[in-house]
Write an enzyme that holds these catalytic residues in place. Structure first.
Site: not given
Ligand code: DX5
Ligand code: ZN
Length: 215
Positions: A7, A30, A32, A34, A63, A65, A136, A141, A143, A174, A196
């Site tokens: 990610s 990936h 993300d 948001m 992805h 969000m 999820m 929201g 990482g 994820d 990530g």
């Molecule tokens: C969170 C994202 C993830 C995030 C994961 O809302 O959808 O993709 O980047 O991050 P890690 O792997 O650091 O938990």
């Molecule tokens: Zn994600």
């Protein structure tokens, strides 16, 4: 085969090109998105995806969000997404199938994501037209959050249903994925691992991707 999807939310945006190059041995990249409304955070969107598309041939796993994602399917498709996943909670019930159809209309693979408190049953009516289900394993929201163990039964339940109804559908997890949580997710039935911080904070990213994959 287990697939790994780094990610780029955890990348260093001042050198995004180099960071993407460093994870090119992975299976998906990936991305993300948001919007500060469906989730409290704002990340990046269409212009960044266009730039990423220019510098990599990796499969871009977007992805979304964002609220009412049907509004943005064409924009992300045109910007170079390969897989577009949206949240079932973010779209009106009557638009969910339409959103999947819209994604397919542009030749892209369609995924649906479930927040931790959304039950598996919600996704069942759409399963036959999905290429990917994203569970999820943290609240979306941010990482760097801690993996929620209580998502494991959800992964197992979805794996059983997918095997019967749509065996080629990816089951992606994820949030909070590392070597240990990856292993338990794979045991529960996940076949795509988003990570990530675990990848971007590791000293040897290529080796870490291999280790996550299990070989
Ligand atoms: C969170 C994202 C993830 C995030 C994961 O809302 O959808 O993709 O980047 O991050 P890690 O792997 O650091 O938990
Ligand atoms: Zn994600």
């Amino acid at each position: 085969m287990i697939k790994v999807a780094p990610s780029i939310l955890a990348a260093d945006f001042t050198k995004l090109g180099e960071d993407i190059e460093s994870v090119k041995s992975a299976d998906y990249l990936h991305f993300d998105v948001m919007d500060g409304s469906f989730v409290p955070n704002i990340s990046f969107g269409v212009p960044v995806l266009e730039s990423v598309r220019k510098i990599t041939d990796m499969i871009l796993d977007v992805h979304l969000m964002i609220d009412t994602p049907i509004r943005y399917v064409q924009k992300f498709a045109d910007a170079g997404a390969d897989i577009i996943t949206f949240h079932i909670e973010a779209e009106k019930e009557e638009y969910i199938q339409k959103t999947i159809n819209e994604i397919n209309k542009y030749g892209k693979k369609a995924g649906i994501s479930l927040r931790p408190d959304t039950p598996v049953q919600k996704i069942i009516p759409f399963l036959d037209s999905l290429d990917l289900i994203l569970v999820m394993t943290v609240e979306p929201g941010y990482g760097g959050q801690k993996f929620l163990d209580e998502m494991l039964p959800k992964i197992s339940e979805l794996r059983s249903i997918i095997n019967i109804r749509k065996p080629d559908c990816d089951l992606e997890v994820d949030g909070g994925i590392n070597i240990e949580t990856a292993r338990i997710c794979v045991e529960a039935g996940a076949n795509v691992l988003v990570a990530g911080e675990d990848i971007f904070h590791s000293a040897d990213r290529a080796a870490h991707i291999k280790e996550l994959r299990g070989h």
